[in-house]
Design a protein around this motif. Structure first.
Motif, short mmCIF file in Angstrom:
data_model
loop_
_atom_site.label_atom_id
_atom_site.label_comp_id
_atom_site.label_asym_id
_atom_site.label_seq_id
_atom_site.Cartn_x
_atom_site.Cartn_y
_atom_site.Cartn_z
N LEU A 156 29.01 20.32 31.21
CA LEU A 156 28.35 21.13 32.24
C LEU A 156 27.10 20.46 32.75
O LEU A 156 26.42 19.74 32.00
N PRO A 157 26.75 20.68 34.01
CA PRO A 157 25.49 20.13 34.53
C PRO A 157 24.29 20.87 33.95
O PRO A 157 24.39 22.04 33.58
N LEU A 158 23.15 20.18 33.88
CA LEU A 158 21.96 20.79 33.30
C LEU A 158 21.52 22.04 34.05
O LEU A 158 21.05 23.01 33.45
N ARG A 159 21.70 22.04 35.36
CA ARG A 159 21.23 23.17 36.16
C ARG A 159 22.06 24.43 35.91
O ARG A 159 21.63 25.53 36.28
N ALA A 160 23.22 24.29 35.29
CA ALA A 160 24.02 25.46 34.92
C ALA A 160 23.62 26.01 33.57
O ALA A 160 24.05 27.10 33.18
N ILE A 161 22.76 25.29 32.83
CA ILE A 161 22.39 25.68 31.48
C ILE A 161 20.91 26.03 31.38
O ILE A 161 20.54 27.13 30.95
N LEU A 162 20.05 25.08 31.77
CA LEU A 162 18.61 25.25 31.57
C LEU A 162 17.96 25.99 32.72
O LEU A 162 18.45 25.98 33.86
N ARG A 163 16.84 26.62 32.41
CA ARG A 163 16.07 27.31 33.43
C ARG A 163 15.42 26.28 34.36
O ARG A 163 15.07 25.17 33.93
N PRO A 164 15.25 26.63 35.64
CA PRO A 164 14.69 25.66 36.60
C PRO A 164 13.33 25.13 36.19
O PRO A 164 13.03 23.95 36.38
N ARG A 165 12.49 25.99 35.61
CA ARG A 165 11.15 25.53 35.21
C ARG A 165 11.22 24.46 34.13
O ARG A 165 10.43 23.51 34.13
N LEU A 166 12.18 24.59 33.21
CA LEU A 166 12.33 23.59 32.16
C LEU A 166 12.82 22.27 32.73
O LEU A 166 12.36 21.19 32.34
N ILE A 167 13.74 22.34 33.69
CA ILE A 167 14.22 21.12 34.33
C ILE A 167 13.09 20.43 35.08
O ILE A 167 12.94 19.20 35.02
N GLU A 168 12.29 21.22 35.79
CA GLU A 168 11.14 20.63 36.51
C GLU A 168 10.15 20.00 35.55
O GLU A 168 9.62 18.92 35.82
N SER A 169 9.91 20.65 34.41
CA SER A 169 8.98 20.08 33.45
C SER A 169 9.54 18.81 32.83
O SER A 169 8.79 17.88 32.53
N LEU A 170 10.86 18.76 32.63
CA LEU A 170 11.48 17.54 32.11
C LEU A 170 11.28 16.38 33.07
O LEU A 170 10.94 15.27 32.68
N GLU A 171 11.52 16.65 34.36
CA GLU A 171 11.35 15.61 35.36
C GLU A 171 9.89 15.19 35.47
O GLU A 171 9.57 14.01 35.60
N LYS A 172 8.98 16.15 35.37
CA LYS A 172 7.55 15.84 35.45
C LYS A 172 7.10 15.02 34.24
O LYS A 172 6.33 14.07 34.37
N ASP A 173 7.61 15.41 33.04
CA ASP A 173 7.24 14.68 31.83
C ASP A 173 7.75 13.25 31.87
O ASP A 173 7.08 12.32 31.43
N ASP A 174 8.96 13.06 32.42
CA ASP A 174 9.51 11.71 32.52
C ASP A 174 8.65 10.83 33.40
O ASP A 174 8.34 9.68 33.07
N SER A 175 8.24 11.38 34.55
CA SER A 175 7.43 10.58 35.47
C SER A 175 6.05 10.30 34.89
O SER A 175 5.52 9.20 35.02
N SER A 176 5.45 11.29 34.22
CA SER A 176 4.12 11.08 33.64
C SER A 176 4.18 10.11 32.47
O SER A 176 3.27 9.31 32.28
N ASP A 177 5.26 10.16 31.68
CA ASP A 177 5.40 9.22 30.56
C ASP A 177 5.54 7.79 31.06
O ASP A 177 4.97 6.86 30.49
N ASP A 178 6.29 7.62 32.16
CA ASP A 178 6.45 6.27 32.73
C ASP A 178 5.10 5.75 33.20
O ASP A 178 4.75 4.59 32.97
N ALA A 179 4.33 6.60 33.87
CA ALA A 179 3.02 6.17 34.36
C ALA A 179 2.08 5.86 33.20
O ALA A 179 1.31 4.90 33.24
N HIS A 180 2.14 6.66 32.14
CA HIS A 180 1.28 6.45 30.99
C HIS A 180 1.61 5.13 30.29
O HIS A 180 0.73 4.36 29.92
N ASP A 181 2.92 4.86 30.11
CA ASP A 181 3.33 3.61 29.47
C ASP A 181 2.90 2.40 30.29
O ASP A 181 2.45 1.39 29.75
N HIS A 182 3.03 2.52 31.62
CA HIS A 182 2.65 1.41 32.50
C HIS A 182 1.14 1.15 32.39
O HIS A 182 0.68 0.01 32.34
N GLY A 183 0.35 2.23 32.34
CA GLY A 183 -1.09 2.06 32.26
C GLY A 183 -1.51 1.42 30.95
O GLY A 183 -2.42 0.61 30.90
N CYS A 184 -0.83 1.77 29.86
CA CYS A 184 -1.18 1.20 28.56
C CYS A 184 -0.83 -0.27 28.50
O CYS A 184 -1.56 -1.07 27.93
#
Length: 351
Positions: A156-184
């Motif tokens: 099943l696709p994630l959007r059929a399972i998880l709440r939209p806010r959790l999916i948005e937070s997952l996408e936000k965490d991924d982007s912030s983690d990438d930026a944090h790793d790059h800065g370090c």
């Protein structure tokens, strides 16, 4: 007009209440202590490292992780939320969420301790005690159901399972983690002050970890203890006030399909902890072993309190489908299991 309760009835209720309470309380304490130490000491990415890369083997391993990382269903949903944010596949997370409250050593020990009965024939495999049969059957059925759900969810696709806010937070965490790793990586001279500040603070507070773990365990014990006490009261009233002389109960308990359904509804309402529900199931003497197996499998996967906890992670439509699917699958499995046991042990259909 109110009827007067006899002293004998009050004494029977008190004895039933205290016997179940004192038998199950130590296992609740043990389970919440382990849950508290896992909450404080276990890194969030530990499970992800333990899983194979391939989908099906990863789901199978996720169903067994409760054996080394036992968590009660009362605490597993917040843990799963953190793990999903750390990148754990949703199919593995749901498999662990459903299996861990059942497939763990504390639940196995409490189930084995709660059920006392005659030796059960296993046909060509010889004989075994009732406690061994019920414990192995509960762990086996819980594992199979959880793995089946994980395999279905993986399609099943994630959007059929998880709440939209959790999916948005997952996408936000991924982007912030990438930026944090790059800065370090790009600023080695500032790494000690920025990226490792949390590690130094963690080392300074290491002496407080034990206190934090005990506080977490205390909170879990309080929450779980309330549900368990309410369940014990209802069960004691049921056994001493309702069950004696209830003809309708005999009809329900004697129905091969109605008995598992009735106990699954009871498990849903009582919302007991998996480390202690076996002590209540074992006292329901009018019901078959198969009905009790349905009670012990369905309750840790779906009950009233879990409905509210699940809504913090999953969509309501998916939760409804999951509840119906679990009810039907576990009910059919319990009916088939009871038919097999009854065929091998005609005199031992009822405990």
């Amino acid at each position: 007009m109110l009827t007067r309760v006899s002293p004998e009835s009050r004494q029977d209720f008190a004895f039933a209440f205290l016997s179940i309470l004192f038998e199950g309380a130590p296992f609740i304490l043990l389970g919440t202590l382990i849950s508290g130490f896992i909450d404080v000491y276990l890194p969030a990415n530990t499970m992800d490292r333990l899983l194979p890369r391939r989908k099906i083997p990863a789901i199978l391993v996720a169903g067994l992780l409760g054996a080394i990382l036992p968590v009660c269903e009362c605490a597993v949903v917040p843990v799963i939320r953190r793990l999903v944010k750390k990148g754990l596949p949703v199919s593995c997370a749901l498999t662990y969420m459903l299996a861990a409250p059942i497939v763990n050593p504390i639940t196995a020990l409490s189930t084995w301790k709660a059920f006392k009965g005659p030796v059960v024939s296993l046909g060509e495999f010889g004989t075994a005690s009732a406690s061994t049969v019920m414990t192995a059957s509960r762990l086996g059925l819980g594992f199979l159901i959880a793995v089946a759900v994980g395999i279905l969810v993986s399609r099943l696709p994630l959007r059929a399972i998880l709440r939209p806010r959790l999916i948005e937070s997952l996408e936000k965490d991924d982007s912030s983690d990438d930026a944090h790793d790059h800065g370090c990586r790009g600023h080695d001279h500032g790494h000690d002050h920025e990226c490792c500040a949390g590690h130094r603070h963690h080392e300074e507070d290491s002496d407080g970890k034990l206190v934090a773990a005990l506080r977490s365990a205390m909170r879990d014990f309080t929450d779980v203890g309330v549900y368990f006490t309410v369940g014990v009261v209802i069960t004691a009233l049921f056994n001493t006030g309702i069950a004696p002389g209830a003809e309708w109960l005999d009809r329900v308990a004697g129905n091969p399909a109605g008995a598992p359904a009735a106990l699954m509804v009871l498990a849903f309402v009582l919302s007991l902890c998996s480390t202690s529900d076996a002590f209540i199931a074992a006292t329901l003497h009018r019901f078959s072993w198969g009905a009790k197996l349905a009670f012990l499998t369905f309750g840790p996967m779906m009950d009233v309190k879990l409905i509210f906890l699940y809504q913090t992670v999953m969509k309501r439509r998916f939760i409804l489908g999951l509840a119906v699917g679990l009810f039907v699958a576990i009910g059919l499995a319990a009916i088939a299991w009871q038919a097999g046991i009854s065929a091998l042990n005609p005199p031992l259909e009822q405990p």
